[in-house]
Design an enzyme around this catalytic site. Structure first.
Site, PDB file in Angstrom:
ATOM      1  N   THR A 125     -14.081 -23.012  13.388  1.00 33.47           N
ATOM      2  CA  THR A 125     -13.769 -23.154  12.278  1.00 33.47           C
ATOM      3  C   THR A 125     -14.558 -21.680  11.977  1.00 33.47           C
ATOM      4  OG1 THR A 125     -14.728 -25.367  12.016  1.00 33.47           O
ATOM      5  CG2 THR A 125     -15.107 -23.878  10.017  1.00 33.47           C
ATOM      6  N   LEU A 137     -20.837 -24.615  12.124  1.00 33.52           N
ATOM      7  CA  LEU A 137     -19.666 -23.999  12.271  1.00 33.52           C
ATOM      8  C   LEU A 137     -19.179 -24.736  13.819  1.00 33.52           C
ATOM      9  CD1 LEU A 137     -18.980 -20.414   9.800  1.00 33.52           C
ATOM     10  CD2 LEU A 137     -19.147 -23.594   9.019  1.00 33.52           C
ATOM     11  N   ASP A 138     -18.315 -25.366  13.564  1.00 33.94           N
ATOM     12  CA  ASP A 138     -17.805 -25.486  14.917  1.00 33.94           C
ATOM     13  C   ASP A 138     -17.286 -24.594  15.537  1.00 33.94           C
ATOM     14  OD1 ASP A 138     -14.938 -25.875  14.243  1.00 33.94           O
ATOM     15  OD2 ASP A 138     -15.983 -27.810  13.269  1.00 33.94           O
ATOM     16  N   ARG A 139     -16.450 -24.335  16.379  1.00 33.46           N
ATOM     17  CA  ARG A 139     -15.918 -23.567  17.388  1.00 33.46           C
ATOM     18  C   ARG A 139     -14.842 -22.996  16.397  1.00 33.46           C
ATOM     19  NH1 ARG A 139     -14.656 -23.372  24.252  1.00 33.46           N
ATOM     20  NH2 ARG A 139     -13.689 -20.863  24.271  1.00 33.46           N
ATOM     21  N   ARG A 164     -13.122 -31.914   9.318  1.00 34.61           N
ATOM     22  CA  ARG A 164     -12.363 -32.439   9.683  1.00 34.61           C
ATOM     23  C   ARG A 164     -12.052 -34.019  10.031  1.00 34.61           C
ATOM     24  NH1 ARG A 164     -10.138 -28.081  13.599  1.00 34.61           N
ATOM     25  NH2 ARG A 164     -11.754 -26.158  13.371  1.00 34.61           N
TER      26      ARG A 164
END
Length: 280
Positions: free
Chosen positions: A151, A147-149, A234
């Site tokens: 999210t 999961l990106d920063r 995204r």
């Protein structure tokens, strides 16, 4: 006089004996030396065979005793049926011919907050998700997927490499649902485009389901997808000229955020682990 002197000697002798006895009593009883056998120090490298089998995820320790007695387990090529047999962690232990790994498999679910990156370490000193689960296990657990920063939401950690590979491989179609908040309302025609499928820079993309969230503004959308491509959610909305303000993963492989506050973790239940296996 002689008689008196004789009697006095007897009294003196009696007093001396009493005095000596009292000195002995004051010193306390004589210590009896007894050399007790020193307790045996257990070898930390040894583990009971039934525990080894149970930790490998084959069965419970009680059932392992049954399988061992039945001759299902071999150690270094030799069938072992002895109860209480101990093995080294370096020994080659097989169950019905399958090599076992004695490390107990663990599964931890985190409700990830923002500003944590999904990696085991970071050269730039940024905070990682590993900090959040540092007290969850003594084993080395790794995140399943990313999961990106910015999210938030569900992130699974495990030392079960086989399951981790299955959950991240697109062919298994692991169900992932996200709650998306956009910078503006999603137009009906754009919603239709997403449903029908888009062609992004790295190829075509088909989502499983997308819809407005009932009772919320139309800038809030729910989307179900099984693709594991980087930043895929995204990118879907950026392709249609929307900015994602908030992105939260609310379901992952049948697991939900129920009773799991943001920034907290919990171990999976036995039933949840079974369900993950059935989903493969």
């Amino acid at each position: 006089m002689g008689t008196f002197k004789k009697n006095n000697d007897k009294k003196s002798s009696s007093k001396d004996r009493r005095y000596k006895d009292s000195k002995s009593f004051a010193k306390g009883p004589k210590k009896i030396s007894s050399q007790k056998p020193k307790p045996q120090v257990s070898d930390p490298d040894l583990i009971r065979l039934n525990r080894y089998v149970a930790n490998s995820g084959v069965c419970s320790r009680r059932d392992a005793d049954t399988y061992i007695a039945a001759g299902n387990v071999t150690v270094n090529g030799k069938t072992i049926t002895e109860m209480g047999h101990k093995v080294k962690r370096s020994d080659i232990v097989k169950f019905d011919g399958r090599l076992l790994n004695p490390q107990k498999k663990e599964y931890v679910l985190l409700n990830k907050p923002k500003n944590f990156i999904t990696t085991t370490s970071d050269e730039r000193g940024r905070r990682t998700v590993m900090e959040l689960i540092s007290k969850a296990s003594k084993s080395r657990l790794l995140p399943v997927g990313r999961l990106d920063r910015n999210t938030t939401g569900l992130l699974l950690f495990t030392n079960d490499g086989d399951l981790a590979k299955k959950l991240t491989h697109p062919k298994h179609g692991v169900r992932k649902i996200y709650h998306v908040e956009l910078n503006k309302s999603l137009r009906a025609e754009d919603l239709k485009k997403i449903k029908e499928g888009l062609i992004l820079d790295d190829g075509p993309l088909k989502v499983d389901e997308v819809s407005y969230i009932t009772g919320s503004p139309k800038k809030e959308v729910g989307i179900e997808i099984h693709s594991g491509k980087n930043r895929i959610v995204r990118r879907i909305f950026e392709h249609l000229d929307y900015d994602v303000i908030k992105l939260d993963r609310v379901i992952f492989a049948g697991l939900t955020k129920k009773d799991l506050p943001r920034g907290h973790w919990r171990h999976l239940t036995k039933q949840e682990v079974i369900n993950l296996g059935m989903n493969q």
